[in-house]
Design a protein around this motif. Structure first.
Motif, mmCIF file in Angstrom:
data_model
loop_
_atom_site.group_PDB
_atom_site.id
_atom_site.type_symbol
_atom_site.label_atom_id
_atom_site.label_comp_id
_atom_site.label_asym_id
_atom_site.label_seq_id
_atom_site.Cartn_x
_atom_site.Cartn_y
_atom_site.Cartn_z
ATOM 1 N N LEU A 361 0.891 -1.312 0.043
ATOM 2 C CA LEU A 361 -0.061 -0.035 -0.046
ATOM 3 C C LEU A 361 1.192 1.289 0.127
ATOM 4 N N MET A 362 1.956 1.121 0.079
ATOM 5 C CA MET A 362 3.142 2.460 0.250
ATOM 6 C C MET A 362 3.789 1.969 0.345
ATOM 7 N N SER A 363 5.200 2.284 -0.793
ATOM 8 C CA SER A 363 6.515 1.974 -1.035
ATOM 9 C C SER A 363 6.921 3.739 -0.945
ATOM 10 N N GLY A 382 -7.424 7.882 1.200
ATOM 11 C CA GLY A 382 -7.352 5.543 1.036
ATOM 12 C C GLY A 382 -5.419 6.556 0.364
ATOM 13 N N ALA A 383 -5.221 7.623 -0.013
ATOM 14 C CA ALA A 383 -3.743 8.276 -0.344
ATOM 15 C C ALA A 383 -2.600 7.180 1.543
ATOM 16 N N LEU A 551 3.485 16.858 2.898
ATOM 17 C CA LEU A 551 3.536 16.000 2.120
ATOM 18 C C LEU A 551 2.396 15.747 0.918
ATOM 19 N N VAL A 552 2.373 15.677 -0.657
ATOM 20 C CA VAL A 552 1.272 15.286 -1.123
ATOM 21 C C VAL A 552 1.237 13.522 -1.178
ATOM 22 N N MET A 553 -0.051 12.875 -1.096
ATOM 23 C CA MET A 553 0.374 11.887 -1.195
ATOM 24 C C MET A 553 -1.175 11.153 -2.403
ATOM 25 N N LYS A 557 1.989 6.990 -1.791
ATOM 26 C CA LYS A 557 3.886 7.533 -2.814
ATOM 27 C C LYS A 557 3.504 8.550 -2.202
ATOM 28 N N ILE A 558 5.398 9.586 -2.064
ATOM 29 C CA ILE A 558 4.626 11.490 -1.680
ATOM 30 C C ILE A 558 5.278 11.215 -3.497
#
Length: 585
Positions: A361-363, A382-383, A551-553, A557-558
């Motif tokens: 879900l996050m990398s 959901g980001a 931080l824009v996700m 991912k950022i």
């Protein structure tokens, strides 16, 4: 969840709890055994009255020796007094030891809850957890309270009564013993077949508890959307399933008693016929035959009791399975507090990868924050915004990479030490039933009234508290519904201030209030963020224009980082989000 335990394993898990209160338990059980000795003696003593009457009629020309009969009745009265006294004392000691055992088990369940990973609570229904700590413990309590003494008593009765029967007549005793295997086969055969039905019944009870919990927690929404009928249908389905599983389990268990009674009546008929012949031949006395008939019922009692108690025993077995498999679950492995942090200088995400299952879900999340900086996290639903802070709190551990505080991997900290650095102000406020003073002190149990008042003033909620009749002693109800959402939010900010954390997490703390209250909340949040490293998950972008880092996700991912003006100048994802929000106002 661990594998299902066998009955013996359940007892092995239960014994350490019983052992803590074993003195009273053993006293109670000793008196149970004493009662069964008396129970085995009484029919023979009663039979002596009949035998005495038989002797007087046959050999003393119907001259009844009342002094001997009165003497026997006196013995019976003494025996009865000892039996009743033993019952009262036994009940007191057994009840006390069992209830203290249940208290210990409930405390173990509560302690277990505090040492389970957050993932368990995300995957488990609340009603099922409530069922374990309430229904399952109560089922076990009732079974021990009602069945322990009766099961011990039944075993003792079997041996003591068998001894008394052998003393009267060997042949009649063997007739009874021929029937016992059939009674046992019927009883335990039906018990074995009905056990899965009791497992299903206990599971249905858990589902019903979950359904009731859901209905009450969502009561306002049910009423607002006129979904009463749908809620009723949902409850009816769970309730009907409970009825069906309960019927199947209880009916299967209920077949035991009439089946064993039929065999018992046939046995009594055979023994009575043979016994009458023995009385006529003078081999035994009439009173001995009377006592023997009583003993048939007495020796049938152990099996009959087991059949009657089979539902309670099987329900208890199912409850013990659920309780002890829960208590046997793997706990979070914590570390000793070896790393000392006096001041948080830096927080760093270093190529972090995370996912709840196989799918990520996050990398490749990387960024660094310095002391006192405000970090805003924005992005669509959901980001991964809340997931980011959950990783920081170690509600979940990363799959790859690391999160560091002052260059030290947070996995080197104990959970207590790590989370002691944080304060939380969440969108979904949580206040417990109690006074406002008690709720605010939750952040710092050592705080006194002056500390609480100071924090309340800083959070712009002191004036509101003073408008209440009880002031700081005003009670908050179970759901917190007697306080508005905005005031609850201010109270949680005051609670965070009272803890005085080094790192603050604000998760969309102003998104659920109107613009009138937003100004008060924003001022309170400014106060709580002073000189602290802060992470702000923002719904309203107007609240984070002064952030040191945004931080824009998107999709875990950022995709952009920078300050407000820098990101607007890029005219990228943040620019689109910002303009879309303000174009709708």
């Amino acid at each position: 969840m661990s594998k299902k335990l066998r009955f013996r394993e359940c007892l092995e898990h239960l014994y350490p709890y019983l052992k803590r209160h074993q003195l009273k338990l053993w006293i109670g059980l000793f008196l149970v055994v004493l009662m069964q000795v008396i129970y085995a003696i009484m029919p023979s003593v009663e039979g002596q009255i009949t035998s005495q009457l038989q002797y007087d009629i046959m050999y003393r020309d119907s001259h009844i020796q009342m002094d001997k009969i009165v003497h026997i009745l006196g013995i019976l009265l003494c025996i009865f007094f000892v039996k009743i006294t033993s019952q009262f004392v036994s009940a007191f000691f057994l009840t006390d030891s069992i209830q203290k055992t249940m208290e210990d088990i409930r405390q173990s369940v509560q302690a277990k809850i505090n040492h389970l990973p957050v993932q368990y609570f995300d995957q488990q229904e609340t009603g099922d957890l409530l069922s374990r700590i309430t229904n399952d413990v109560e089922t076990l309590s009732n079974a021990l309270q009602q069945t322990l003494s009766r099961v011990i008593g039944a075993v003792c009765t079997f041996f003591f009564v068998s001894f008394m029967m052998f003393r009267i007549n060997l042949t009649m005793t063997l007739i009874v013993y021929l029937a016992l295997p059939l009674i046992a086969l019927i009883s335990f055969g039906l018990i074995k077949r009905s056990q899965p039905l009791f497992d299903a019944q206990q599971q249905s009870l858990s589902i019903l508890s979950s359904s009731v919990n859901e209905l009450y927690s969502g009561f306002d929404e049910i009423m607002a959307y006129n979904q009463q009928e749908q809620a009723k249908k949902s409850f009816d389905i769970a309730n009907d399933e409970m009825r069906k599983t309960g019927f199947r389990a209880q009916f299967a268990s209920g077949l035991i008693s009439p089946s064993t009674s039929l065999v018992t009546y046939i046995t009594i008929g055979c023994v009575a016929w043979y016994g009458c012949l023995q009385v006529l031949s003078g081999t035994i006395l009439l009173g001995e035959l009377q006592a023997f008939i009583r003993y048939i019922w007495n020796i049938n009692d152990p099996i009959a009791q087991l059949s009657q108690l089979s539902s309670a025993v099987q329900s208890a077995f199912s409850a013990m399975n659920r309780l002890f498999t829960f208590l046997a679950m793997d706990e979070l492995e914590d570390k000793e507090e070896l790393v000392l942090i006096h001041e948080v200088d830096t927080i760093e995400f270093d190529h972090v990868r995370f996912g709840y299952g196989e799918e990520d879900l996050m990398s490749d999340i990387s960024f660094q924050v310095h002391r006192g900086e405000r970090v805003a996290i924005v992005g669509p639903t959901g980001a991964g915004k809340t997931t980011l802070t959950n990783l920081l709190l170690r509600f979940y551990d990363v799959k790859e990479g690391s999160i560091k505080i002052n260059g030290i991997d947070i996995r080197q900290f104990s959970y207590h030490q790590l989370r002691d650095l944080f304060g939380l102000v969440l969108q979904d406020t949580w206040l417990f039933e109690g006074s406002i003073f008690e709720n605010l002190k939750y952040g710092n149990p050592k705080a006194d009234m002056s500390d609480v008042v100071k924090a309340s003033k800083q959070a712009n909620v002191h004036h509101y508290i003073h408008t209440l009749k009880g002031g700081y002693e005003s009670m908050i109800n179970e759901s917190g519904s007697n306080i508005s959402q905005g005031e609850k939010q201010l109270l949680t900010i005051a609670r965070a201030l009272l803890k005085d954390p080094q790192i603050l997490i604000l998760d969309e703390a102003t998104s659920s209030v109107d613009t009138r209250l937003e100004a008060r909340l924003q001022a309170a949040m400014e106060e709580v963020m002073k000189k602290r490293t802060s992470f702000v998950i923002a719904h309203r972008l107007s609240t984070i224009v002064n952030a040191d880092l945004i931080l824009v996700m998107e999709h875990g991912k950022i995709i952009e980082t920078g300050r407000h003006e820098e990101l607007l100048a890029k005219k990228g994802a943040y620019y689109t989000l910002y303009n879309a929000q303000f174009s709708q106002q």
